[in-house]
Scaffold this motif. Structure first.
Motif, PDB file in Angstrom:
ATOM      1  N   GLN A 186      48.898 -11.050  -0.626  1.00  0.00           N
ATOM      2  CA  GLN A 186      47.830 -10.763  -1.576  1.00  0.00           C
ATOM      3  C   GLN A 186      47.354 -12.020  -2.301  1.00  0.00           C
ATOM      4  O   GLN A 186      48.164 -12.840  -2.725  1.00  0.00           O
ATOM      5  CB  GLN A 186      48.326  -9.761  -2.627  1.00  0.00           C
ATOM      6  CG  GLN A 186      48.770  -8.431  -2.062  1.00  0.00           C
ATOM      7  CD  GLN A 186      49.358  -7.534  -3.130  1.00  0.00           C
ATOM      8  OE1 GLN A 186      48.995  -7.628  -4.300  1.00  0.00           O
ATOM      9  NE2 GLN A 186      50.277  -6.674  -2.751  1.00  0.00           N
ATOM     10  N   ILE A 187      46.039 -12.118  -2.454  1.00  0.00           N
ATOM     11  CA  ILE A 187      45.490 -13.149  -3.327  1.00  0.00           C
ATOM     12  C   ILE A 187      46.051 -12.914  -4.726  1.00  0.00           C
ATOM     13  O   ILE A 187      46.069 -11.777  -5.206  1.00  0.00           O
ATOM     14  CB  ILE A 187      43.957 -13.095  -3.339  1.00  0.00           C
ATOM     15  CG1 ILE A 187      43.420 -13.449  -1.951  1.00  0.00           C
ATOM     16  CG2 ILE A 187      43.373 -14.034  -4.392  1.00  0.00           C
ATOM     17  CD1 ILE A 187      41.921 -13.346  -1.819  1.00  0.00           C
ATOM     18  N   PRO A 188      46.536 -13.933  -5.397  1.00  0.00           N
ATOM     19  CA  PRO A 188      47.220 -13.724  -6.678  1.00  0.00           C
ATOM     20  C   PRO A 188      46.338 -13.081  -7.742  1.00  0.00           C
ATOM     21  O   PRO A 188      45.166 -13.407  -7.881  1.00  0.00           O
ATOM     22  CB  PRO A 188      47.641 -15.140  -7.099  1.00  0.00           C
ATOM     23  CG  PRO A 188      46.788 -16.053  -6.293  1.00  0.00           C
ATOM     24  CD  PRO A 188      46.506 -15.348  -5.012  1.00  0.00           C
ATOM     25  N   ASP A 189      46.928 -12.138  -8.462  1.00  0.00           N
ATOM     26  CA  ASP A 189      46.266 -11.479  -9.582  1.00  0.00           C
ATOM     27  C   ASP A 189      47.314 -11.216 -10.657  1.00  0.00           C
ATOM     28  O   ASP A 189      48.483 -11.586 -10.508  1.00  0.00           O
ATOM     29  CB  ASP A 189      45.574 -10.181  -9.143  1.00  0.00           C
ATOM     30  CG  ASP A 189      46.533  -9.203  -8.465  1.00  0.00           C
ATOM     31  OD1 ASP A 189      47.766  -9.338  -8.642  1.00  0.00           O
ATOM     32  OD2 ASP A 189      46.058  -8.292  -7.761  1.00  0.00           O
ATOM     33  N   THR A 190      46.911 -10.589 -11.739  1.00  0.00           N
ATOM     34  CA  THR A 190      47.861 -10.333 -12.829  1.00  0.00           C
ATOM     35  C   THR A 190      48.981  -9.401 -12.384  1.00  0.00           C
ATOM     36  O   THR A 190      50.081  -9.438 -12.918  1.00  0.00           O
ATOM     37  CB  THR A 190      47.141  -9.729 -14.045  1.00  0.00           C
ATOM     38  OG1 THR A 190      46.391  -8.576 -13.627  1.00  0.00           O
ATOM     39  CG2 THR A 190      46.194 -10.737 -14.677  1.00  0.00           C
ATOM     40  N   GLY A 191      48.691  -8.561 -11.382  1.00  0.00           N
ATOM     41  CA  GLY A 191      49.727  -7.672 -10.869  1.00  0.00           C
ATOM     42  C   GLY A 191      50.858  -8.449 -10.219  1.00  0.00           C
ATOM     43  O   GLY A 191      52.038  -8.139 -10.403  1.00  0.00           O
ATOM     44  N   ILE A 192      50.509  -9.495  -9.440  1.00  0.00           N
ATOM     45  CA  ILE A 192      51.524 -10.325  -8.796  1.00  0.00           C
ATOM     46  C   ILE A 192      52.365 -11.035  -9.849  1.00  0.00           C
ATOM     47  O   ILE A 192      53.599 -11.080  -9.775  1.00  0.00           O
ATOM     48  CB  ILE A 192      50.866 -11.364  -7.866  1.00  0.00           C
ATOM     49  CG1 ILE A 192      50.243 -10.680  -6.645  1.00  0.00           C
ATOM     50  CG2 ILE A 192      51.872 -12.421  -7.426  1.00  0.00           C
ATOM     51  CD1 ILE A 192      51.241 -10.077  -5.693  1.00  0.00           C
ATOM     52  N   LEU A 193      51.709 -11.607 -10.866  1.00  0.00           N
ATOM     53  CA  LEU A 193      52.454 -12.328 -11.896  1.00  0.00           C
ATOM     54  C   LEU A 193      53.272 -11.376 -12.773  1.00  0.00           C
ATOM     55  O   LEU A 193      54.221 -11.808 -13.424  1.00  0.00           O
ATOM     56  CB  LEU A 193      51.481 -13.131 -12.769  1.00  0.00           C
ATOM     57  CG  LEU A 193      50.710 -14.248 -12.061  1.00  0.00           C
ATOM     58  CD1 LEU A 193      49.830 -15.001 -13.043  1.00  0.00           C
ATOM     59  CD2 LEU A 193      51.650 -15.213 -11.356  1.00  0.00           C
ATOM     60  N   GLY A 194      52.894 -10.121 -12.761  1.00  0.00           N
ATOM     61  CA  GLY A 194      53.611  -9.149 -13.580  1.00  0.00           C
ATOM     62  C   GLY A 194      54.723  -8.415 -12.851  1.00  0.00           C
ATOM     63  O   GLY A 194      55.350  -7.517 -13.414  1.00  0.00           O
ATOM     64  N   LEU A 195      54.991  -8.781 -11.605  1.00  0.00           N
ATOM     65  CA  LEU A 195      56.038  -8.113 -10.830  1.00  0.00           C
ATOM     66  C   LEU A 195      57.423  -8.417 -11.416  1.00  0.00           C
ATOM     67  O   LEU A 195      57.624  -9.453 -12.049  1.00  0.00           O
ATOM     68  CB  LEU A 195      55.978  -8.570  -9.370  1.00  0.00           C
ATOM     69  CG  LEU A 195      54.771  -8.069  -8.562  1.00  0.00           C
ATOM     70  CD1 LEU A 195      54.721  -8.752  -7.205  1.00  0.00           C
ATOM     71  CD2 LEU A 195      54.795  -6.562  -8.394  1.00  0.00           C
ATOM     72  N   PRO A 196      58.395  -7.525 -11.185  1.00  0.00           N
ATOM     73  CA  PRO A 196      59.745  -7.695 -11.757  1.00  0.00           C
ATOM     74  C   PRO A 196      60.576  -8.708 -10.985  1.00  0.00           C
ATOM     75  O   PRO A 196      61.311  -8.370 -10.061  1.00  0.00           O
ATOM     76  CB  PRO A 196      60.346  -6.286 -11.650  1.00  0.00           C
ATOM     77  CG  PRO A 196      59.663  -5.683 -10.460  1.00  0.00           C
ATOM     78  CD  PRO A 196      58.265  -6.236 -10.457  1.00  0.00           C
ATOM     79  N   LYS A 209      42.839 -18.945 -16.014  1.00  0.00           N
ATOM     80  CA  LYS A 209      42.815 -20.286 -15.432  1.00  0.00           C
ATOM     81  C   LYS A 209      43.889 -20.410 -14.350  1.00  0.00           C
ATOM     82  O   LYS A 209      43.650 -20.984 -13.283  1.00  0.00           O
ATOM     83  CB  LYS A 209      43.028 -21.344 -16.507  1.00  0.00           C
ATOM     84  CG  LYS A 209      42.979 -22.770 -15.969  1.00  0.00           C
ATOM     85  CD  LYS A 209      43.158 -23.792 -17.077  1.00  0.00           C
ATOM     86  CE  LYS A 209      43.128 -25.214 -16.510  1.00  0.00           C
ATOM     87  NZ  LYS A 209      43.341 -26.229 -17.580  1.00  0.00           N
ATOM     88  N   ASP A 210      45.074 -19.882 -14.633  1.00  0.00           N
ATOM     89  CA  ASP A 210      46.157 -19.932 -13.653  1.00  0.00           C
ATOM     90  C   ASP A 210      45.759 -19.227 -12.361  1.00  0.00           C
ATOM     91  O   ASP A 210      46.012 -19.736 -11.270  1.00  0.00           O
ATOM     92  CB  ASP A 210      47.417 -19.267 -14.208  1.00  0.00           C
ATOM     93  CG  ASP A 210      48.167 -20.175 -15.169  1.00  0.00           C
ATOM     94  OD1 ASP A 210      47.940 -21.400 -15.132  1.00  0.00           O
ATOM     95  OD2 ASP A 210      48.972 -19.666 -15.956  1.00  0.00           O
ATOM     96  N   LEU A 211      45.136 -18.060 -12.498  1.00  0.00           N
ATOM     97  CA  LEU A 211      44.786 -17.284 -11.318  1.00  0.00           C
ATOM     98  C   LEU A 211      43.763 -17.998 -10.451  1.00  0.00           C
ATOM     99  O   LEU A 211      43.819 -17.925  -9.216  1.00  0.00           O
ATOM    100  CB  LEU A 211      44.263 -15.901 -11.720  1.00  0.00           C
ATOM    101  CG  LEU A 211      45.316 -14.938 -12.274  1.00  0.00           C
ATOM    102  CD1 LEU A 211      44.659 -13.640 -12.731  1.00  0.00           C
ATOM    103  CD2 LEU A 211      46.378 -14.647 -11.212  1.00  0.00           C
ATOM    104  N   LEU A 212      42.839 -18.697 -11.062  1.00  0.00           N
ATOM    105  CA  LEU A 212      41.854 -19.461 -10.299  1.00  0.00           C
ATOM    106  C   LEU A 212      42.554 -20.556  -9.495  1.00  0.00           C
ATOM    107  O   LEU A 212      42.306 -20.715  -8.291  1.00  0.00           O
ATOM    108  CB  LEU A 212      40.813 -20.074 -11.235  1.00  0.00           C
ATOM    109  CG  LEU A 212      39.749 -20.951 -10.549  1.00  0.00           C
ATOM    110  CD1 LEU A 212      38.955 -20.144  -9.536  1.00  0.00           C
ATOM    111  CD2 LEU A 212      38.819 -21.565 -11.606  1.00  0.00           C
ATOM    112  N   ASN A 213      43.433 -21.303 -10.150  1.00  0.00           N
ATOM    113  CA  ASN A 213      44.166 -22.371  -9.460  1.00  0.00           C
ATOM    114  C   ASN A 213      45.093 -21.817  -8.389  1.00  0.00           C
ATOM    115  O   ASN A 213      45.218 -22.382  -7.295  1.00  0.00           O
ATOM    116  CB  ASN A 213      44.965 -23.196 -10.468  1.00  0.00           C
ATOM    117  CG  ASN A 213      44.075 -24.001 -11.391  1.00  0.00           C
ATOM    118  OD1 ASN A 213      42.955 -24.344 -11.047  1.00  0.00           O
ATOM    119  ND2 ASN A 213      44.571 -24.296 -12.589  1.00  0.00           N
TER     120      ASN A 213
END
Length: 243
Positions: free
Chosen positions: A24-34, A83-87
């Motif tokens: 998956q292209i990174p999104d807040t869901g990926i960064l929010g995974l456990p 900004k993080d998600l764009l990078n």
């Protein structure tokens, strides 16, 4: 039994997390995974021979270092995600899609082992999945030898192993563990370390540096862990025969 059951659950969870990152292209869901599954693995060093312990220690160190690189991206406030998600999206495309001639080859087993897409490794996995009744979601739009698909198959196997430990099914556990061993030795372990090394060289974001280390560490940990399980089963059977 309980330790093996918990360990299989943590391994399954981490394989699933890493699979999602590659698919998956990174999104807040990926960064929010456990991501605590990676931290939990650090509580399970291998026991047994010196060879098993040394392999485990090296793998766990890689997991620990990977987690340190990933963690800062998980602890930021929501407004800092944009900004993080764009990078991260740019880095994801650079590392995994093969659009940059200066970037690494995209992570397909056939490409790394034969130099061409959809070759024998992908065909072998297709036969294995068909035999086991494994179905890959259509929305993934990936050949079966893509890194995210292979890691998700390991997630599935670890989950089946966990169920085996829960039900105290000795033979069923050994059957699943042997499939894990075969898939790691004949597929994942033949190319994924090479890709992860290139990923660490080319990643612009620490997040993907960490993902590469987590991937290497988990696969190496599992190779040691699975050999340990099979070795213990063989020893137990020898003891039963002697008795």
């Amino acid at each position: 039994m309980e330790n093996h059951q918990n360990l299989a659950a943590y391994r399954s969870s981490l394989y699933g997390l890493l699979s999602s990152v590659y698919l998956q292209i990174p999104d807040t869901g990926i960064l929010g995974l456990p991501w605590n599954a990676a931290a939990k693995l650090l509580e399970f060093p291998q026991v047994g021979t010196t060879r098993f312990r040394e392999g485990s220690e090296e793998a766990l160190k890689e997991i620990e270092n990977g987690l340190k690189l990933v963690h800062p991206y998980l602890s930021k406030k929501v407004h800092a995600f944009e900004k993080d998600l764009l990078n991260l999206s740019k880095d994801w495309t650079h590392l995994f899609r093969g659009v940059d001639k200066r970037g690494p080859l995209p992570p397909y087993e056939s490409l790394y082992r034969t130099g061409k897409l959809q070759e024998k490794p992908a065909q072998d996995i297709h036969r294995l999945f068909s035999k086991m009744g494994v179905h890959v979601p259509e929305e993934w739009h990936q050949p079966l030898d893509y890194i995210g698909v292979e890691l998700d198959f390991m997630r599935l196997l670890c989950e089946k192993e966990r169920e085996g430990w829960e039900k105290h099914g000795g033979d069923s556990i050994l059957e699943v563990v042997k499939i894990e061993e075969s898939f790691l030795e004949n597929h994942v372990g033949l190319w994924i370390f090479s890709f992860c090394e290139k990923m660490m060289e080319q990643a612009r974001e620490d997040f993907y540096q960490g993902i590469a280390r987590l991937t290497k560490g988990l696969v190496e940990y599992d190779r040691t862990h699975i050999r340990n399980i099979i070795s213990n089963y063989k020893a137990q059977r020898v003891n039963v025969i002697k008795d």
